[in-house]
Design a protein around this motif. Structure first.
Motif, PDB file in Angstrom:
ATOM      1  N   ALA A  61      48.734  37.671  29.117  1.00  0.00           N
ATOM      2  CA  ALA A  61      47.930  38.111  27.972  1.00  0.00           C
ATOM      3  C   ALA A  61      47.543  36.971  27.033  1.00  0.00           C
ATOM      4  O   ALA A  61      46.440  36.974  26.472  1.00  0.00           O
ATOM      5  N   ILE A  62      48.431  35.999  26.853  1.00  0.00           N
ATOM      6  CA  ILE A  62      48.126  34.905  25.928  1.00  0.00           C
ATOM      7  C   ILE A  62      47.286  33.830  26.609  1.00  0.00           C
ATOM      8  O   ILE A  62      46.438  33.191  25.971  1.00  0.00           O
ATOM      9  N   SER A  63      47.495  33.654  27.914  1.00  0.00           N
ATOM     10  CA  SER A  63      46.766  32.602  28.634  1.00  0.00           C
ATOM     11  C   SER A  63      45.261  32.802  28.584  1.00  0.00           C
ATOM     12  O   SER A  63      44.501  31.835  28.707  1.00  0.00           O
ATOM     13  N   GLY A  84      43.820  33.392  42.019  1.00  0.00           N
ATOM     14  CA  GLY A  84      44.945  33.667  41.126  1.00  0.00           C
ATOM     15  C   GLY A  84      46.135  34.143  41.919  1.00  0.00           C
ATOM     16  O   GLY A  84      46.044  35.139  42.640  1.00  0.00           O
ATOM     17  N   ILE A  85      47.257  33.440  41.811  1.00  0.00           N
ATOM     18  CA  ILE A  85      48.467  33.765  42.546  1.00  0.00           C
ATOM     19  C   ILE A  85      49.512  34.283  41.569  1.00  0.00           C
ATOM     20  O   ILE A  85      49.863  33.592  40.605  1.00  0.00           O
ATOM     21  N   CYS A  86      50.026  35.484  41.808  1.00  0.00           N
ATOM     22  CA  CYS A  86      51.092  36.051  40.992  1.00  0.00           C
ATOM     23  C   CYS A  86      50.664  36.088  39.516  1.00  0.00           C
ATOM     24  O   CYS A  86      49.764  36.829  39.149  1.00  0.00           O
ATOM     25  N   PHE A  89      47.019  35.764  39.047  1.00  0.00           N
ATOM     26  CA  PHE A  89      46.258  37.001  39.243  1.00  0.00           C
ATOM     27  C   PHE A  89      46.272  37.827  37.955  1.00  0.00           C
ATOM     28  O   PHE A  89      45.247  38.395  37.552  1.00  0.00           O
ATOM     29  N   GLN A  90      47.435  37.872  37.309  1.00  0.00           N
ATOM     30  CA  GLN A  90      47.541  38.621  36.056  1.00  0.00           C
ATOM     31  C   GLN A  90      46.631  38.028  34.985  1.00  0.00           C
ATOM     32  O   GLN A  90      45.993  38.767  34.215  1.00  0.00           O
ATOM     33  N   GLU A  94      43.390  39.677  32.844  1.00  0.00           N
ATOM     34  CA  GLU A  94      43.321  39.639  31.378  1.00  0.00           C
ATOM     35  C   GLU A  94      41.981  39.093  30.886  1.00  0.00           C
ATOM     36  O   GLU A  94      41.499  39.498  29.828  1.00  0.00           O
ATOM     37  N   VAL A  95      41.379  38.176  31.639  1.00  0.00           N
ATOM     38  CA  VAL A  95      40.064  37.645  31.238  1.00  0.00           C
ATOM     39  C   VAL A  95      38.941  38.462  31.859  1.00  0.00           C
ATOM     40  O   VAL A  95      37.778  38.099  31.748  1.00  0.00           O
TER      41      VAL A  95
END
Length: 209
Positions: A61-63, A84-86, A89-90, A94-95
């Motif tokens: 969420a912060i990235s 996106g790995i692991c 991917f999250q 989020e973006v």
């Protein structure tokens, strides 16, 4: 030689592994950091796994607010391959480069196992070295590994066939109940599948040769 950027956030764990994989694939690995404002003319980007920003608020969420992600989003929308790995991917969910979101596994436990994947589509930047139908094994490890989305989003890849799903997982093999019971009894009495402690209790010693 292709230049592949590997992004490091505070809390990223697997950036060195990702960089090594890039080199083994025959490309040049380029280190990119969360505060960078340039992608350094790379041809593709990998967001590796870990716990970016400690997974505070929620994973990834912060990235999404890191300066580098603005460049990644623009590049992806322009056609650049992004993997996106692991946790990566999250971050992509989020973006909003990927639909849906990731939540904790339904059993609320960390998962760590080998996962067999079947190559459904080898006409992508990340799968073109494989044969269609080939099975590969990758390490799977996560706690927030349950993908959730609305019904339309979940139906869309299935409706468009395998081209939207380049890799498809196979359920891990599990012992039948009778085998589990048999092996459990063997462990308790020091049989061939026993733990070292049970072997000692059962008068057995591990073979050293």
């Amino acid at each position: 030689m292709a230049r592949i950027g590997v992004v490091t956030f505070p809390g990223t764990l697997d950036d060195r592994d990702a960089a090594r994989a890039v080199r083994l694939a025959g490309a040049e690995s380029v280190n990119l950091f969360h505060a960078d404002s340039s992608l350094q003319d790379v041809d593709a980007v990998v967001l590796p796994g870990g716990f970016s920003y400690g997974d505070y608020l929620r994973a990834g969420a912060i990235s999404r607010f890191s300066p580098i992600m603005e460049r990644v989003v623009d590049a992806a929308n322009g056609g650049m391959p992004v993997l996106g790995i692991c946790n990566g991917f999250q971050v992509l969910t989020e973006v909003h480069l990927l639909p849906g979101s990731m939540i904790k596994n339904d059993h609320l436990h960390f998962v760590c196992r080998d996962q067999v994947l079947r190559v459904e589509n080898n006409d992508t930047a990340w799968t073109n070295a494989y044969e269609a139908g080939e099975e590969i094994t990758i390490p799977l490890k996560n706690q927030d590994g349950q993908y959730v989305a609305d019904e339309h989003t979940l139906d869309e890849p299935r409706g468009r066939g395998p081209r939207r799903v380049p890799l498809r997982g196979r359920e891990p093999q599990r012992l039948a109940p009778r085998h589990r019971g048999r092996d459990q009894r063997a462990r308790q009495r020091g049989g061939p599948h026993a733990s070292p402690r049970a072997r000692r209790r059962g008068g057995l010693r591990p073979r050293l040769a």
